[in-house]
Scaffold this active site. Sequence first.
Site, PDB file in Angstrom:
ATOM      1  N   LYS A 192      49.931-103.537  39.172  1.00 47.53           N
ATOM      2  CA  LYS A 192      51.182-104.098  38.645  1.00 47.53           C
ATOM      3  C   LYS A 192      51.950-104.755  39.780  1.00 47.53           C
ATOM      4  CE  LYS A 192      55.382-103.135  38.097  1.00 47.53           C
ATOM      5  NZ  LYS A 192      55.975-104.468  38.286  1.00 47.53           N
ATOM      6  N   GLY A 245      57.397 -99.599  47.722  1.00 50.83           N
ATOM      7  CA  GLY A 245      58.657-100.157  47.228  1.00 50.83           C
ATOM      8  C   GLY A 245      59.824 -99.340  47.737  1.00 50.83           C
ATOM      9  N   SER A 246      60.888 -99.295  46.974  1.00 52.96           N
ATOM     10  CA  SER A 246      62.103 -98.617  47.434  1.00 52.96           C
ATOM     11  C   SER A 246      62.003 -97.100  47.254  1.00 52.96           C
ATOM     12  CB  SER A 246      63.296 -99.131  46.626  1.00 52.96           C
ATOM     13  OG  SER A 246      63.107 -98.810  45.263  1.00 52.96           O
ATOM     14  N   GLY A 250      60.518 -94.804  44.303  1.00 52.55           N
ATOM     15  CA  GLY A 250      59.518 -93.809  44.716  1.00 52.55           C
ATOM     16  C   GLY A 250      59.842 -92.436  44.137  1.00 52.55           C
ATOM     17  N   GLU A 268      54.941 -95.426  49.722  1.00 59.28           N
ATOM     18  CA  GLU A 268      55.462 -95.998  50.968  1.00 59.28           C
ATOM     19  C   GLU A 268      56.805 -96.592  50.605  1.00 59.28           C
ATOM     20  OE1 GLU A 268      56.981 -98.168  53.080  1.00 59.28           O
ATOM     21  OE2 GLU A 268      55.324 -99.569  53.496  1.00 59.28           O
ATOM     22  N   CYS A 303      59.240-103.486  55.434  1.00 58.22           N
ATOM     23  CA  CYS A 303      59.587-102.054  55.393  1.00 58.22           C
ATOM     24  C   CYS A 303      59.727-101.470  56.793  1.00 58.22           C
ATOM     25  CB  CYS A 303      58.596-101.280  54.549  1.00 58.22           C
ATOM     26  SG  CYS A 303      56.900-101.689  54.911  1.00 58.22           S
ATOM     27  N   GLU A 402      68.652 -99.137  53.622  1.00 62.13           N
ATOM     28  CA  GLU A 402      67.712-100.237  53.868  1.00 62.13           C
ATOM     29  C   GLU A 402      68.250-101.508  53.207  1.00 62.13           C
ATOM     30  OE1 GLU A 402      63.836-100.197  51.938  1.00 62.13           O
ATOM     31  OE2 GLU A 402      62.911-100.713  53.846  1.00 62.13           O
TER      32      GLU A 402
HETATM   33  P1  ADP Z   1      62.426-103.588  45.797  1.00 65.80           P
HETATM   34  O1  ADP Z   1      63.752-102.934  45.954  1.00 65.80           O
HETATM   35  O2  ADP Z   1      61.732-103.911  47.053  1.00 65.80           O
HETATM   36  O3  ADP Z   1      62.384-104.673  44.757  1.00 65.80           O
HETATM   37  P2  ADP Z   1      61.395-101.701  43.963  1.00 65.80           P
HETATM   38  O4  ADP Z   1      61.119-100.305  44.355  1.00 65.80           O
HETATM   39  O5  ADP Z   1      62.503-101.974  43.032  1.00 65.80           O
HETATM   40  O6  ADP Z   1      61.480-102.476  45.307  1.00 65.80           O
HETATM   41  O7  ADP Z   1      60.084-102.356  43.346  1.00 65.80           O
HETATM   42  C1  ADP Z   1      58.790-102.150  43.841  1.00 65.80           C
HETATM   43  C2  ADP Z   1      57.827-102.116  42.677  1.00 65.80           C
HETATM   44  O8  ADP Z   1      58.186-101.037  41.821  1.00 65.80           O
HETATM   45  C3  ADP Z   1      57.857-103.365  41.787  1.00 65.80           C
HETATM   46  O9  ADP Z   1      56.550-103.649  41.347  1.00 65.80           O
HETATM   47  C4  ADP Z   1      58.740-102.932  40.630  1.00 65.80           C
HETATM   48  O10 ADP Z   1      58.483-103.632  39.436  1.00 65.80           O
HETATM   49  C5  ADP Z   1      58.336-101.475  40.485  1.00 65.80           C
HETATM   50  N1  ADP Z   1      59.332-100.635  39.806  1.00 65.80           N
HETATM   51  C6  ADP Z   1      60.695-100.773  39.791  1.00 65.80           C
HETATM   52  N2  ADP Z   1      61.261 -99.816  39.024  1.00 65.80           N
HETATM   53  C7  ADP Z   1      60.249 -99.049  38.538  1.00 65.80           C
HETATM   54  C8  ADP Z   1      60.168 -97.906  37.689  1.00 65.80           C
HETATM   55  N3  ADP Z   1      61.266 -97.356  37.164  1.00 65.80           N
HETATM   56  N4  ADP Z   1      58.956 -97.390  37.419  1.00 65.80           N
HETATM   57  C9  ADP Z   1      57.820 -97.919  37.950  1.00 65.80           C
HETATM   58  N5  ADP Z   1      57.825 -99.008  38.727  1.00 65.80           N
HETATM   59  C10 ADP Z   1      59.002 -99.572  39.042  1.00 65.80           C
END
Ligand code: ADP
Length: 501
Positions: A192, A245-246, A250, A268, A303, A402
């Site tokens: 995804k 991601g964030s 996470g 991560e 990151c 961050e």
């Molecule tokens: P950033 O702040 O760098 O955009 P995110 O953590 O929001 O990072 O996003 C990283 C990934 O996690 C993306 O593919 C995003 O679509 C996905 N994502 C965001 N929210 C959710 C969630 N609630 N459940 C699963 N995946 C998510």
Amino acid sequence: MPEALTKEIIEKAKKNLSCPSQLFIDGKYSNSITEKTFDNISPIDGKLINKVTFSQPEDVNKAVAVARKTFESGVWSRSAPAHRKKVILKFAELLKKNGLELAVLDTLDVGKTINDTYTADVPGSIKNVRWYGEIIDKVYDDIAPTPYNSLALITKEPIGVVVAIVPWNYPLMMAAWKVGPALVTGNSLILKPAEQSPLTAIRMAELLAEAGLPEGVFNVLPGDGPITGKALALHNDVDCVAFTGSGEVGKKILGYSGQSNMKRVQLECGGKSPNVIFADCENLDTIVKVSAKAIFGNQGEVCTAASRLIVQDSIKEEFVEKVVKESKKMMPGDPWDPSSFMGAIVDKTQLDKIHGYVEQGKNEGAKVATGGNIMLKNTGGYYYEPTVFDNVKNNMKIAQEEIFGPVLSSITFKSAEEALKIANDTSYGLAAAVWTRDINKAHLMAKRIKAGSIFVNNYDEADLTVPAGGFKQSGIGRDNSYHALDTYLQLKSTWIKLADK
Ligand code: ADP
């Protein structure tokens, strides 16, 4: 891939570009069952690139069922490692053959410079995929030293159906970091991509099919986090989620695992990495250059960005002055121009978030040494000036959260003990650097800083043979190196009783 980029080569590649838009399940592209789409906008000019399939829970169910069926069939999961190696190496070859197109797709999608995507992301992704292709027929299992009349085999099996949820800052590369080790170990995978960067992930599916990967082993579901990502991470028939991601998301993924089937989770989740400069460091000018690149490179959307400059008081003024000067050479420009250092910020939300942090920093009493402005508004895109804050206290928001943008916070210290305290005073633990000529101090700092990667007298060493990942709230598990295989394999112990007649 052509050796060097010219404006003509880039223009020609842009002209011939066709942007993929559909989800990929069971070896075929299609729309969502619900026909839903989302607008994919380029941050270069704020214009619509294309409408992309918005995968819904119905599509998630279909993809998971296909991935499960394919996994259990053994067509890939029980194929010989030498066969998997062949397919993955062919995939690496195809990434190379289509390297320019992939670089153009990523630049268009997220606004990072064509120089970055072409000379770093694409070759880095190829190297990574190739390395995992090459390793898989060299991984042995174990036999334990049990008593003579028994045999205990410790074998590694693929975990099953893996979901990779990846971010937008290095779209192709972050996907490649998961795709290589997850596939080569025999798993079925659903990728995804982030909603900001679906293009190269979708294109990857075609290349894997061309490489000979059986249908259903690799599936791509473009979509958002709250609907697509959540449905995947909550699914009871998914065995593992590998996420970058964030930290906020996470933690949600960990929660989804607990609420569903206790699937394995690898995370991560970013950092707020300290870059500690002692007055006894060698060659200040080089350190300034490396430090500026470590926060302003890739628009600060990294990151491991060196976002906290922790500098000894006696050299602080000189250092900040030099970093400010260096930042002027790193202004954002047209991402299609191979000489631009910084490109666009990924979207309007991220641009506003960065600017919000800068305003917050000012309100908290930090001093803007340079920057602090949105730039190139006339392009219709999203660009931010490299920004340096001086007089930052480590408890300020700009030093704790961050930002994921080109914003540096400078903090001073007097003693090594104080530097260590500041470096560790963070919920993150992804990376850290120490610059000093004193080998004793360097080793002690490296031992005591709580972070997954420590750089001594450098900030730019990286190699896929070395694990990457975090301590504390920067994550769980590791990408890269043979340690990444641990995410995608599970250990089985098989006891055999030997009747010694
Ligand atoms: P950033 O702040 O760098 O955009 P995110 O953590 O929001 O990072 O996003 C990283 C990934 O996690 C993306 O593919 C995003 O679509 C996905 N994502 C965001 N929210 C959710 C969630 N609630 N459940 C699963 N995946 C998510």
